[in-house]
Design an enzyme around this catalytic site. Structure first.
Site, PDB file in Angstrom:
ATOM      1  N   CYS A 450       6.586   3.441  -4.632  1.00  0.00           N
ATOM      2  CA  CYS A 450       6.046   4.331  -3.455  1.00  0.00           C
ATOM      3  C   CYS A 450       7.124   4.819  -2.800  1.00  0.00           C
ATOM      4  O   CYS A 450       8.012   5.773  -3.405  1.00  0.00           O
ATOM      5  CB  CYS A 450       5.208   3.634  -2.426  1.00  0.00           C
ATOM      6  SG  CYS A 450       5.864   2.064  -1.768  1.00  0.00           S
ATOM      7  N   GLY A 455       5.349  -1.393   0.843  1.00  0.00           N
ATOM      8  CA  GLY A 455       4.272  -1.324   1.424  1.00  0.00           C
ATOM      9  C   GLY A 455       3.111  -1.367   0.479  1.00  0.00           C
ATOM     10  O   GLY A 455       2.258  -2.166  -0.222  1.00  0.00           O
TER      11      GLY A 455
END
Length: 550
Positions: A450, A455
């Site tokens: 990401c 996360g």
């Protein structure tokens, strides 16, 4: 006086004189807040990482309910006293009841009033697993098996999610319940680095980190082959993530000769109202065999239609590329023979650069270090894009697929799990196809990134791991979101960043199981209708009278 105190056992182990102190929780001094945090981080880290018996803050009533529901005689857990944070209680099931034993801490030693003292809780529990305690009643407290409060059968996901949501609704101001409670117990380990991160802090490597506080562990980082013998050329902010076998030792084993009448019991979460039997006619043995074949009854776990999954799958969790790390990224993709990349970010989000474009525009090619990357195709779907690249060095070429999910906000979750589930499904289908090619990679490695690589990346990997287990072992298998997050956090710090992402894993699993159950029910009903129609035709044909020709 502690609210837990009336429930505590009167121990008669080796030191009866110590029993009175053990019985009265008021004797135990409550440490200051800072000491509590220090104690929990220092003394419970091994329990969190290696054991399943510590449950954090929990009342005696909650412990009794959990042990009586999920345990048996000899089941036990250790909890932090709800009335006195920083104090611990051992809860054990014996002879159909639950006994609570106060664990005292004096002079940096732990004991239960028996005379023995231990440096930490792990040592105390391991000792009494080998040498059981004896109550004054004569009952022996055997610590046989820990109770895991976060493990559940996959088909119980609806009940689990409902209970967690009800807990949060009932105790909105209490952050120690529901999804938040489970996630907070993970956060207690955030500052406890089991591994080191020295390489990421070297001056020559710090410009390669997108965020100063997100660094790979030295022991699990991807090490690039060095260029020109330069020490800094082997560093990239990326980590190997491997899933230990999430085996299901307690799944039910059903005979392959299971009758058609029991097929109804295999439909998970069926309506509570009385339903008509699936088969209302008496079928012949041959028709029954055909029915079982049509329903694809799993001979191992009694589950329906297990999916094909990617074998020997491993992950690389990486940060989004910086302008100065694009060459390193493609070196890693080539070195590790990665054929599929899952990108879970946009290049820019909320006006901030989250990832540099490390691929050529459609119809173009770019040179990255010693590799040429050529864009072959770009396909747009509702919530993600699929790009196909030819990647070549001086001798060989490989096809690499990049899946970019564009509807997952930073630090948040998608509005609906359906898109992510389809995204994961398409990626796994592609990896299965790749594994069947003549030039298939030796190991199926999925690179996920990401922006920070923890996360959304961690949420994706945990969800994919658990979905693979359900697809392989069926709805009767045990799954444990909490333990799986701990597993990936042990390999890259901070994976699954917040409780919204933690909750999303549960909701996505729930959506997957519910939708799969619906499809199975529809498929079974179609098959049954076909079989019943065939039986009717056979019955009619058997009654025809053959007239001889004169």
């Amino acid at each position: 006086m502690s609210k837990d105190n009336p429930r505590l056992s009167r121990l008669g182990v080796l030191a009866p004189a110590a029993l009175s102190a053990c019985m009265d929780a008021s004797v135990l001094a409550v440490p200051a807040a800072g000491a509590i945090v220090s104690t929990v981080l220092k003394e419970l880290s091994k329990a969190f990482m290696l054991k399943k018996w510590f449950h954090g803050v929990m009342s005696a009533k909650e412990a009794e309910h959990l042990i009586m529901e999920k345990g048996k005689n000899g089941s036990f857990l250790v909890r932090e006293s709800q009335a006195h944070p920083g104090e611990f209680v051992l809860s054990v099931r014996v002879r159909g009841r639950v006994s609570h034993v106060m664990i005292r801490r004096q002079h940096n030693k732990y004991d239960v009033g028996s005379g023995e003292q231990f440096d930490d809780l792990v040592g105390l529990i391991e000792h009494f697993r080998s040498y059981p305690m004896i109550e004054t009643s004569g009952d022996v407290l055997r610590l046989l098996q820990p109770v895991s409060g976060t493990r559940l059968r996959a088909h119980d996901i609806d009940r689990k999610v409902q209970e967690m949501q009800e807990m949060e609704d009932y105790q909105k101001l209490d952050h120690k319940s529901g999804f938040d409670g489970e996630f907070q117990s993970l956060k207690m380990l955030e500052d406890r680095h089991v591994f080191t991160s020295h390489e990421g802090t070297r001056p020559e490597n710090t410009p390669k980190n997108r965020y100063r506080n997100i660094l790979p562990y030295d022991q699990t980082r991807v090490v690039l082959r060095r260029r020109d013998n330069r020490q800094d050329s082997d560093y990239i902010n990326a980590s190997y993530i491997r899933s230990s076998r999430l085996s299901d030792s307690s799944s039910s084993v059903q005979s392959s000769n299971e009758s058609l009448d029991s097929v109804k019991s295999l439909i998970i979460n069926s309506d509570t109202k009385k339903t008509p039997p699936l088969v209302t006619k008496s079928l012949s043995d041959e028709a029954l065999r055909e029915a079982k074949k049509s329903f694809k009854l799993d001979k191992i776990n009694g589950n329906l239609c297990r999916d094909v999954t990617v074998k020997n799958k491993a992950y690389i969790a990486a940060q989004g590329c910086l302008s100065n790390t694009k060459d390193d990224f493609w070196r890693m993709i080539w070195q590790e023979d990665v054929r599929v990349i899952a990108m879970i970010t946009n290049e820019v989000e909320n006006g901030k650069k989250k990832c540099e474009r490390y691929w050529p525009l459609s119809g173009h090619e770019e040179r990255f270090d010693g590799l040429t990357v050529k864009s072959i195709s770009e396909t747009h779907y509702e919530e993600y894009l699929l790009r196909e690249f030819d990647v070549c060095d001086d001798k060989n070429c490989r096809v690499v697929f990049q899946y970019q999910f564009t509807a997952w906000p930073d630090h948040g979750t998608p509005g609906d799990p359906d898109g992510v589930l389809s995204f994961i499904d398409d990626i796994n289908r592609r990896m299965i196809q790749n594994s069947q090619d003549t030039d298939a990679p030796e190991q199926n490695i999925l690179c996920v990134h990401c922006s920070a690589g923890v996360g959304r990346t961690g949420t994706f990997i945990v969800l994919d791991m658990l979905l693979d287990k359900i697809k392989t072992s069926g709805f009767n298998c045990d799954i444990d979101v909490h333990s799986t997050v701990k597993l990936v956090r042990a390999q890259r710090n901070g994976m699954v960043q917040n409780k919204m992402q933690y909750r999303f894993i549960y909701l996505a699993l729930q959506e997957f199981i519910d939708s799969r159950n619906l499809k199975l029910r529809k498929k079974m009903q179609v098959n049954i209708n076909i079989l019943c129609g065939a039986t009717d035709r056979l019955s009619s044909a058997s009654q025809l009278v053959k007239i001889p020709i004169s």
